[in-house]
Design a protein around this motif. Sequence first.
Motif, PDB file in Angstrom:
ATOM      1  N   MET A  17      35.796  38.760  33.441  1.00  0.00           N
ATOM      2  CA  MET A  17      35.380  39.467  32.233  1.00  0.00           C
ATOM      3  C   MET A  17      36.629  39.769  31.420  1.00  0.00           C
ATOM      4  SD  MET A  17      35.271  42.772  30.779  1.00  0.00           S
ATOM      5  CE  MET A  17      35.294  44.028  32.047  1.00  0.00           C
ATOM      6  N   LYS A  18      36.501  39.773  30.092  1.00  0.00           N
ATOM      7  CA  LYS A  18      37.642  40.031  29.209  1.00  0.00           C
ATOM      8  C   LYS A  18      37.433  41.338  28.462  1.00  0.00           C
ATOM      9  CE  LYS A  18      41.247  38.813  26.509  1.00  0.00           C
ATOM     10  NZ  LYS A  18      41.305  40.077  25.753  1.00  0.00           N
ATOM     11  N   SER A  19      38.514  42.123  28.319  1.00  0.00           N
ATOM     12  CA  SER A  19      38.442  43.383  27.561  1.00  0.00           C
ATOM     13  C   SER A  19      38.193  43.086  26.088  1.00  0.00           C
ATOM     14  CB  SER A  19      39.760  44.144  27.697  1.00  0.00           C
ATOM     15  OG  SER A  19      40.794  43.439  27.020  1.00  0.00           O
ATOM     16  N   TYR A  20      37.791  44.124  25.340  1.00  0.00           N
ATOM     17  CA  TYR A  20      37.565  43.936  23.894  1.00  0.00           C
ATOM     18  C   TYR A  20      38.882  43.578  23.220  1.00  0.00           C
ATOM     19  CZ  TYR A  20      35.096  44.474  19.501  1.00  0.00           C
ATOM     20  OH  TYR A  20      34.508  44.225  18.290  1.00  0.00           O
ATOM     21  N   PHE A  21      39.935  44.284  23.574  1.00  0.00           N
ATOM     22  CA  PHE A  21      41.304  43.846  23.262  1.00  0.00           C
ATOM     23  C   PHE A  21      42.270  44.623  24.145  1.00  0.00           C
ATOM     24  CE2 PHE A  21      40.562  47.193  20.026  1.00  0.00           C
ATOM     25  CZ  PHE A  21      41.634  48.024  20.258  1.00  0.00           C
TER      26      PHE A  21
ATOM     27  N   VAL B 267      42.386  44.000  37.817  1.00  0.00           N
ATOM     28  CA  VAL B 267      42.507  44.073  36.354  1.00  0.00           C
ATOM     29  C   VAL B 267      43.970  43.893  35.963  1.00  0.00           C
ATOM     30  CG1 VAL B 267      40.444  45.422  35.855  1.00  0.00           C
ATOM     31  CG2 VAL B 267      42.548  46.607  36.490  1.00  0.00           C
ATOM     32  N   SER B 268      44.184  43.125  34.889  1.00  0.00           N
ATOM     33  CA  SER B 268      45.537  42.722  34.511  1.00  0.00           C
ATOM     34  C   SER B 268      45.842  43.060  33.061  1.00  0.00           C
ATOM     35  CB  SER B 268      45.722  41.214  34.716  1.00  0.00           C
ATOM     36  OG  SER B 268      45.431  40.844  36.039  1.00  0.00           O
ATOM     37  N   GLN B 269      47.121  42.959  32.738  1.00  0.00           N
ATOM     38  CA  GLN B 269      47.585  43.229  31.384  1.00  0.00           C
ATOM     39  C   GLN B 269      47.094  42.178  30.397  1.00  0.00           C
ATOM     40  OE1 GLN B 269      49.046  46.130  30.886  1.00  0.00           O
ATOM     41  NE2 GLN B 269      48.977  45.752  28.686  1.00  0.00           N
ATOM     42  N   ASP B 270      46.660  41.026  30.890  1.00  0.00           N
ATOM     43  CA  ASP B 270      46.120  40.004  29.988  1.00  0.00           C
ATOM     44  C   ASP B 270      44.689  40.323  29.546  1.00  0.00           C
ATOM     45  OD1 ASP B 270      44.630  39.427  32.235  1.00  0.00           O
ATOM     46  OD2 ASP B 270      45.484  37.454  32.597  1.00  0.00           O
ATOM     47  N   GLY B 271      44.154  41.473  30.007  1.00  0.00           N
ATOM     48  CA  GLY B 271      42.832  41.917  29.568  1.00  0.00           C
ATOM     49  C   GLY B 271      41.678  41.404  30.403  1.00  0.00           C
ATOM     50  N   PHE B 272      41.982  40.729  31.527  1.00  0.00           N
ATOM     51  CA  PHE B 272      40.913  40.143  32.337  1.00  0.00           C
ATOM     52  C   PHE B 272      40.625  40.955  33.591  1.00  0.00           C
ATOM     53  CE2 PHE B 272      41.614  36.433  29.733  1.00  0.00           C
ATOM     54  CZ  PHE B 272      40.379  35.789  29.722  1.00  0.00           C
TER      55      PHE B 272
END
Length: 504
Positions: free
Chosen positions: A175-179, A155-160
């Motif tokens: 997968m991408k975080s909601y924000f 998991v990364s700071q870019d939300g992925f």
Amino acid sequence: AADLSKPIDKRIYKGTQPTCHDFNHLTATAESVSLLVGFSAGQVQLIDPIKKETSKLFNEERLIDKSRVTCVKWVPGSESLFLVAHSSGNMYLYNVEHTCGTTAPHYQLLKQGESFAVHTCKSKSTRNPLLKWTVGEGALNEFAFSPDGKFLACVSQDGFLRVFNFDSVELHGTMKSYFGGLLCVCWSPDGKYIVTGGEDDLVTVWSFVDCRVIARGHGHKSWVSVVAFDPYTTSVEESDPMEFSGSDEDFQDLHFGRDRANSTQSRLSKRNSTDSRPVSVTYRFGSVGQDTQLCLWDLTEDILFPHQPLSRARTHTNVMNATSPPAGSGGTNPGSNGNSITTPGNSVPPPLPRSNSLPHSAVSNAGSKSSVMDGAIASGVSKFATLSLHDRKERHHEKDHKRNHSMGHISSKSSDKLNLVTKTKTDPAKTLGTPLCPRMEDVPLLEPLICKKIAHERLTVLIFLEDCIVTACQEGFICTWARPGKVGLLSSQNQANSPSGTVV
């Protein structure tokens, strides 16, 4: 409980701080244990806290990476290989037997894919690092190996969230975080599900097999710092691989008691058949956050197997009801005295139809406030789902320091910075509503079984052991919480033998 005032080993560092650590369970004995410690300046130290030996220091001259070490883990099943992630967004594979060399390493591209690249180290003699992974944009916050050791979730700071086949270096799914950024990740004991937590205050459940988001959980009021499955209350087949190398379960020598495994085996006998779903399958996981709260969640069969049309339709309707009121219908936090709130959700109790939802009277500690609670949660969800940053900031004005960081690059005052972010290919507006990041109303929303404030400072550790749960916070307190019925069984001898007695 263990006497935490008398540590097995104590080390004080000047000029740099330890940031993460990992024990090697494969080589650990009563007389010796290999412990890796990562530091804020980029170095990694290998020590034996029992023998009081300092074996080696890796990246000592900071020629490999100068940024903070965010996560370090032994490669499952290996006595000598370990993986280190940095806030630079790079990961490095090391071998304890090799040196790091006196010059900066030269790399040769091994494999490249979408938002990742893997390089080998070019040198005449074998040296560290063996491999360099560049993953995503921004810091790589955490990674976790699957229970069988074959896959790696990052998991990364870019939300992925990115899941790789570790040996073949292939990207399995994303997968991408909601924000905002994703901060933590863990695997279910059987390797079928991955849970993440991050700056969107949510926990997100992702199916490894289907490569899609199957549920989100909303209970935290700030960033989620650690997620972990509880293997002792999770129903898992006896035949599943049980090498636990996932996030924050490093300390444990995990095995089910024979009687427990047998009792769950009969219930799970149908699990692999395609014509019927299991009688009762429940995954229990926990999360702790910067809001000082511990949340426990149940992932039940109505979420995992939503193939019955009736239950699926009902779920969708109620979640829609819960998110339908306009943002102005009530800006109160759940639990506050917002008596004026009326939403369509109230007419269909409970508003979020999850089998793991407590009666609302238990959540709000007052039965008379249950309808207020329903409305408050519903309006809270609707505001949350609209990504109205301004409203959220007002509601949490006392937590401005957290909220400003929470949105970081998105709510930046610099218009240049904002334009830069919107131009990148990971534009949140483009991923929202896609399989990468479904809208809030498109997936079930879990409610926590329990949500309890257990510290005065941000929580940083959550570990499930057989007889207790271990938490720690930034104030420096390490707490052991007895499981129900285990209070009298927490003997000092039992705790002293537990690896969790060693804290770095």
